[in-house]
Design a protein around this motif. Structure first.
Motif, PDB file in Angstrom:
ATOM      1  N   PHE A  66      41.909  44.740  50.912  1.00  0.00           N
ATOM      2  CA  PHE A  66      40.863  45.096  51.886  1.00  0.00           C
ATOM      3  C   PHE A  66      39.809  45.972  51.214  1.00  0.00           C
ATOM      4  O   PHE A  66      38.617  45.856  51.490  1.00  0.00           O
ATOM      5  CB  PHE A  66      41.474  45.812  53.092  1.00  0.00           C
ATOM      6  N   TRP A  67      40.281  46.832  50.328  1.00  0.00           N
ATOM      7  CA  TRP A  67      39.338  47.699  49.618  1.00  0.00           C
ATOM      8  C   TRP A  67      38.535  46.915  48.583  1.00  0.00           C
ATOM      9  O   TRP A  67      37.390  47.267  48.292  1.00  0.00           O
ATOM     10  CB  TRP A  67      40.067  48.898  48.998  1.00  0.00           C
ATOM     11  N   PHE A  68      39.124  45.857  48.041  1.00  0.00           N
ATOM     12  CA  PHE A  68      38.333  45.012  47.122  1.00  0.00           C
ATOM     13  C   PHE A  68      37.185  44.365  47.912  1.00  0.00           C
ATOM     14  O   PHE A  68      36.070  44.229  47.408  1.00  0.00           O
ATOM     15  CB  PHE A  68      39.206  43.936  46.465  1.00  0.00           C
ATOM     16  N   GLU A  69      37.487  43.971  49.146  1.00  0.00           N
ATOM     17  CA  GLU A  69      36.428  43.407  49.999  1.00  0.00           C
ATOM     18  C   GLU A  69      35.371  44.467  50.286  1.00  0.00           C
ATOM     19  O   GLU A  69      34.168  44.189  50.293  1.00  0.00           O
ATOM     20  CB  GLU A  69      37.013  42.889  51.318  1.00  0.00           C
ATOM     21  N   ALA A  70      35.815  45.695  50.519  1.00  0.00           N
ATOM     22  CA  ALA A  70      34.861  46.788  50.806  1.00  0.00           C
ATOM     23  C   ALA A  70      33.993  47.075  49.575  1.00  0.00           C
ATOM     24  O   ALA A  70      32.784  47.310  49.701  1.00  0.00           O
ATOM     25  CB  ALA A  70      35.610  48.034  51.246  1.00  0.00           C
ATOM     26  N   LEU A  71      34.609  47.037  48.377  1.00  0.00           N
ATOM     27  CA  LEU A  71      33.827  47.275  47.154  1.00  0.00           C
ATOM     28  C   LEU A  71      32.783  46.171  46.975  1.00  0.00           C
ATOM     29  O   LEU A  71      31.661  46.419  46.534  1.00  0.00           O
ATOM     30  CB  LEU A  71      34.748  47.324  45.924  1.00  0.00           C
ATOM     31  N   HIS A  72      33.181  44.961  47.360  1.00  0.00           N
ATOM     32  CA  HIS A  72      32.238  43.837  47.278  1.00  0.00           C
ATOM     33  C   HIS A  72      31.082  44.054  48.253  1.00  0.00           C
ATOM     34  O   HIS A  72      29.911  43.870  47.911  1.00  0.00           O
ATOM     35  CB  HIS A  72      32.973  42.526  47.561  1.00  0.00           C
ATOM     36  N   GLU A  73      31.443  44.475  49.452  1.00  0.00           N
ATOM     37  CA  GLU A  73      30.428  44.715  50.498  1.00  0.00           C
ATOM     38  C   GLU A  73      29.463  45.843  50.073  1.00  0.00           C
ATOM     39  O   GLU A  73      28.254  45.735  50.242  1.00  0.00           O
ATOM     40  CB  GLU A  73      31.171  45.116  51.786  1.00  0.00           C
ATOM     41  N   MET A  74      30.021  46.914  49.516  1.00  0.00           N
ATOM     42  CA  MET A  74      29.193  48.088  49.196  1.00  0.00           C
ATOM     43  C   MET A  74      28.404  47.916  47.905  1.00  0.00           C
ATOM     44  O   MET A  74      27.260  48.345  47.815  1.00  0.00           O
ATOM     45  CB  MET A  74      30.080  49.344  49.085  1.00  0.00           C
ATOM     46  N   PHE A  75      29.037  47.310  46.888  1.00  0.00           N
ATOM     47  CA  PHE A  75      28.405  47.303  45.557  1.00  0.00           C
ATOM     48  C   PHE A  75      28.243  45.906  44.952  1.00  0.00           C
ATOM     49  O   PHE A  75      27.761  45.783  43.822  1.00  0.00           O
ATOM     50  CB  PHE A  75      29.237  48.158  44.577  1.00  0.00           C
ATOM     51  N   GLY A  76      28.697  44.889  45.658  1.00  0.00           N
ATOM     52  CA  GLY A  76      28.565  43.517  45.155  1.00  0.00           C
ATOM     53  C   GLY A  76      29.501  43.187  43.998  1.00  0.00           C
ATOM     54  O   GLY A  76      29.282  42.206  43.291  1.00  0.00           O
ATOM     55  N   VAL A  77      30.561  43.986  43.796  1.00  0.00           N
ATOM     56  CA  VAL A  77      31.480  43.720  42.689  1.00  0.00           C
ATOM     57  C   VAL A  77      32.661  42.855  43.155  1.00  0.00           C
ATOM     58  O   VAL A  77      33.031  42.875  44.319  1.00  0.00           O
ATOM     59  CB  VAL A  77      32.029  45.038  42.067  1.00  0.00           C
ATOM     60  N   THR A  78      33.207  42.084  42.208  1.00  0.00           N
ATOM     61  CA  THR A  78      34.362  41.233  42.520  1.00  0.00           C
ATOM     62  C   THR A  78      35.519  41.647  41.623  1.00  0.00           C
ATOM     63  O   THR A  78      35.441  41.486  40.396  1.00  0.00           O
ATOM     64  CB  THR A  78      34.010  39.740  42.284  1.00  0.00           C
ATOM     65  N   VAL A  79      36.562  42.179  42.222  1.00  0.00           N
ATOM     66  CA  VAL A  79      37.680  42.709  41.427  1.00  0.00           C
ATOM     67  C   VAL A  79      38.673  41.597  41.066  1.00  0.00           C
ATOM     68  O   VAL A  79      39.201  41.567  39.958  1.00  0.00           O
ATOM     69  CB  VAL A  79      38.387  43.856  42.190  1.00  0.00           C
ATOM     70  N   ILE A  80      38.909  40.691  42.009  1.00  0.00           N
ATOM     71  CA  ILE A  80      39.749  39.527  41.668  1.00  0.00           C
ATOM     72  C   ILE A  80      38.820  38.327  41.587  1.00  0.00           C
ATOM     73  O   ILE A  80      38.368  37.789  42.597  1.00  0.00           O
ATOM     74  CB  ILE A  80      40.879  39.310  42.703  1.00  0.00           C
ATOM     75  N   ASP A  81      38.523  37.966  40.354  1.00  0.00           N
ATOM     76  CA  ASP A  81      37.507  36.965  40.079  1.00  0.00           C
ATOM     77  C   ASP A  81      38.189  35.600  39.851  1.00  0.00           C
ATOM     78  O   ASP A  81      39.032  35.474  38.948  1.00  0.00           O
ATOM     79  CB  ASP A  81      36.758  37.446  38.820  1.00  0.00           C
ATOM     80  N   ALA A  82      37.825  34.623  40.677  1.00  0.00           N
ATOM     81  CA  ALA A  82      38.482  33.315  40.604  1.00  0.00           C
ATOM     82  C   ALA A  82      38.288  32.654  39.234  1.00  0.00           C
ATOM     83  O   ALA A  82      39.129  31.861  38.794  1.00  0.00           O
ATOM     84  CB  ALA A  82      37.944  32.404  41.705  1.00  0.00           C
ATOM     85  N   GLY A  83      37.191  32.987  38.554  1.00  0.00           N
ATOM     86  CA  GLY A  83      36.957  32.416  37.223  1.00  0.00           C
ATOM     87  C   GLY A  83      37.949  32.961  36.199  1.00  0.00           C
ATOM     88  O   GLY A  83      38.435  32.236  35.345  1.00  0.00           O
ATOM     89  N   ARG A  84      38.266  34.236  36.298  1.00  0.00           N
ATOM     90  CA  ARG A  84      39.156  34.879  35.319  1.00  0.00           C
ATOM     91  C   ARG A  84      40.627  34.745  35.695  1.00  0.00           C
ATOM     92  O   ARG A  84      41.479  34.560  34.834  1.00  0.00           O
ATOM     93  CB  ARG A  84      38.859  36.380  35.254  1.00  0.00           C
ATOM     94  N   THR A  85      40.902  34.913  36.979  1.00  0.00           N
ATOM     95  CA  THR A  85      42.308  34.892  37.433  1.00  0.00           C
ATOM     96  C   THR A  85      42.416  33.985  38.669  1.00  0.00           C
ATOM     97  O   THR A  85      42.549  34.460  39.805  1.00  0.00           O
ATOM     98  CB  THR A  85      42.786  36.332  37.776  1.00  0.00           C
ATOM     99  N   PRO A  86      42.356  32.660  38.428  1.00  0.00           N
ATOM    100  CA  PRO A  86      42.316  31.711  39.555  1.00  0.00           C
ATOM    101  C   PRO A  86      43.566  31.721  40.427  1.00  0.00           C
ATOM    102  O   PRO A  86      43.469  31.608  41.658  1.00  0.00           O
ATOM    103  CB  PRO A  86      42.151  30.346  38.865  1.00  0.00           C
ATOM    104  N   ARG A  87      44.719  31.877  39.787  1.00  0.00           N
ATOM    105  CA  ARG A  87      45.973  31.865  40.552  1.00  0.00           C
ATOM    106  C   ARG A  87      46.017  33.068  41.504  1.00  0.00           C
ATOM    107  O   ARG A  87      46.367  32.948  42.671  1.00  0.00           O
ATOM    108  CB  ARG A  87      47.140  31.938  39.564  1.00  0.00           C
TER     109      ARG A  87
END
Ligand SMILES: N[C@@H](CCC(=O)N[C@@H](CS)C(=O)NCC(=O)O)C(=O)O
Length: 233
Positions: A169-190
């Motif tokens: 949920f906090w990864f979603e919040a970081l995305h919302e606030m700063f546009g960052v992606t912590v679990i990146d489908a390109g790097r870690t698809p599984r």
């Protein structure tokens, strides 16, 4: 049922560690009274129940406090033993799950807090890189623990799923606030596919904080950190 008795949980709705415990209680079907705590003005019950760390979560079961979220999850798993087990059945599987849970709390949590705490764009980009480096090994951990199934625990959600999933949920919040992606489908698809599945589970939906609550709380923390940095100059 072995785990009968009065159950109270001291938490805050935005705390990933409290969310983890709420998920465990939900998965085990345990009824409990939830007591929201103000971490900026801690109450007597919290201070008395967790005098060492003074942190949430604290589970109070028939009057006895249990602190530290992973210890609480294990306690819940053992005491309410009738339902499906959260931890793996075999000692090796349990040891591996505990290893990765400790990795999540010791490495991943501080890494994403670093993103939240960054005062400049440059610092945030560095902290994101550091967090991505921490996320990397979890891709292999998922493959190893799940045996190719949907969750770390196999076909259903278990200990490691909630240990990691409470941070999503906090990864979603970081995305919302700063546009960052912590679990990146390109790097870690599984892992990215696992995260998409996990947030759709009942356990995750029941414990999910509102985005506004996380953003507001983040704002308070960032103001506090900025004031502390200014005072230290
Ligand atoms: N290792 C602890 C961490 C708990 C924790 O850091 N809780 C935070 C909320 S997310 C807290 O209560 N902070 C209050 C403080 O640091 O004063 C656990 O797993 O329960």
């Amino acid at each position: 049922m072995a785990g009968e008795g009065d159950v109270k949980l001291l938490g805050t709705v935005v705390s990933p560690f409290a969310i983890r415990v709420r998920m465990a209680l939900h998965l085990k079907g345990v009824s409990y009274e939830y007591l929201e705590q103000d971490l900026f003005d801690k109450g007597e019950l919290l201070l008395d129940s967790n005098p060492v760390h003074k942190k949430v979560p604290v589970l109070i079961h028939v009057g006895r406090p249990i602190c530290e979220s992973l210890a609480i999850v294990e306690y819940v798993d053992e005491v309410w033993a009738d339902g499906a087990s959260l931890l793996p059945a075999d000692p090796y599987g349990r040891a591996v799950a505990r290893f990765w849970a400790a990795y999540i709390d010791d490495k991943l949590f501080p890494a994403w807090i670093g993103i939240l705490r960054a005062a400049t764009e440059e610092d945030r980009a560095e902290k994101l890189d550091a967090a991505l480096a921490v996320v990397g090994p979890l891709e292999d951990a998922l493959a190893q623990c799940s045996g190719g199934k949907d969750y770390f625990a196999g076909d259903s959600v278990g200990y490691l799923d909630i240990a990691l999933g409470c941070n999503l949920f906090w990864f979603e919040a970081l995305h919302e606030m700063f546009g960052v992606t912590v679990i990146d489908a390109g790097r870690t698809p599984r892992l990215a596919a696992w995260a998409e599945r996990f947030v759709e589970t009942e356990a995750a939906k029941k414990a999910a904080p509102l985005m506004k609550s996380m953003v507001d709380y983040a704002g308070k923390l960032r103001s506090m950190w900025a004031a502390a940095a200014a005072a230290a100059k």
